[in-house]
Design an enzyme around this catalytic site. Structure first.
Site: not given
Length: 343
Positions: A63, A67, A135
């Site tokens: 994640e 991102d 993400e």
């Protein structure tokens, strides 16, 4: 008979992995090279799985990576699409596209939530859980196929199909109007205090305003126009009203002092999240079995693009923000409940 059972046990993992490959292809538009990256991207931390070294195995690291990759990829797409637009416009547009709420809605439309392994979140349609998984999926794509594949995925599989880029870019929300509406309903005195007016290095005027509610200091906004500065100050003040009960109490205490009469209950603070009507709804068809086992969904009502002041997301329900004085009996009951809970 025993041999058949062994064969069935061997076929089951293979069948599940084959189904995962097929589901990921429907989402990604290509087959994974290394399926393990994608398996980890679909592991929520709530399942508490660990690797052979005893370290937590979930999608949080992917994640983090996804991102960063999304910021770069979406920034490039926005930069190329809106030629000549200023940095502030580009930054605002990218922020809308990569927000948890936007990514959560896209993940839900894609069916990503159905593949997510979690303890209690699989059917909750929690936009933050699914947005985080989106993400993580981008992080897996980056490790599996590189940056160009991530750029292609968002541009070809997300934009146009799930998000209207032009619509999200030019959508504006009048936060000042929302704050004014809330203050009028609650008979709270609102004013905008000019703090600073100067020129930047390029000679452009810069304004700073602070929101004042019953003389209580709200948030400060700075912009290249009075309107922009007041909008930013209003947005941050609305968020503070929604998140800080102490701030709400201070405002109504000041109002009581001013009016010397019992104040009315506070109306719900308007949501600062923008209505995600740039999400392109996908038509879902149900099988006869699904139609018989589940209630029919209520028909979705599409709102006009100009109707920007309403938001019905339960995740941002603000109806519990009120200013009601507790009785002595209520305080005692809450204290007793808290004491029993600690035992």
């Amino acid at each position: 008979m025993r041999l058949n059972n062994i064969i069935d046990r061997i076929k089951l993992p293979f069948r599940k992995e084959k189904e995962l490959f097929s589901s990921l292809y429907d989402i990604l538009g290509f087959y994974p090279h290394n399926i393990e990256y994608y398996k980890q991207a679909l592991m929520h931390k709530s399942i508490r799985k660990r690797n052979e070294k005893g370290k937590p195995l979930n999608n949080e690291r992917l994640e983090f990576l996804g991102d960063a990759v999304l910021d770069a990829a979406v920034g490039y797409i926005v930069y190329r699409h809106f030629d000549g637009k200023r940095e502030g416009f580009l930054t605002n547009t990218r922020s809308k596209l990569v927000s948890r709420e936007t990514l959560g809605k896209v993940a839900n439309e894609m069916g990503l939530g159905n593949l997510l392994l979690s303890a209690g979140h699989s059917n909750s349609h929690n936009s933050y859980v699914e947005g985080n998984a989106f993400e993580a999926l981008v992080g897996a794509i980056y490790l599996d196929r590189g940056y160009d594949a991530c750029l292609w995925f968002f541009k070809e599989r997300v934009l146009g199909k799930y998000i209207n880029l032009d619509k999200v870019a030019f959508k504006e929300v009048n936060f000042k109007s929302k704050l004014l509406e809330w203050s009028q309903k609650n008979r709270v005195h609102l004013e905008y205090q000019l703090l600073k007016q100067k020129k930047d290095d390029n000679g452009s005027p810069v304004f700073s305003f602070r929101v004042m509610l019953e003389g209580v200091e709200g948030e400060v906004g700075t912009g290249f126009s009075k309107k922009e500065a007041q909008q930013l100050a209003s947005k941050d003040t609305l968020q503070r009203l929604r998140r800080e009960p102490q701030f709400v109490d201070a405002v109504f205490a000041a109002k009581t002092e001013r009016t010397k009469m019992e104040e009315e209950p506070a109306m719900a603070v308007p949501d600062t999240e923008q209505e995600q009507n740039f999400i392109i709804e996908q038509e879902h068809t149900e099988t006869p079995a699904e139609e018989s086992s589940t209630p029919k969904r209520s028909q979705k009502v599409r709102k006009s693009q100009d109707n920007q002041s309403d938001s019905s997301d339960a995740e941002f329900d603000l109806s519990d923000i009120s200013h009601k004085e507790k009785s002595r009996e209520d305080i005692i009951a809450e204290a007793e409940a808290a004491a029993f809970a600690e035992e």
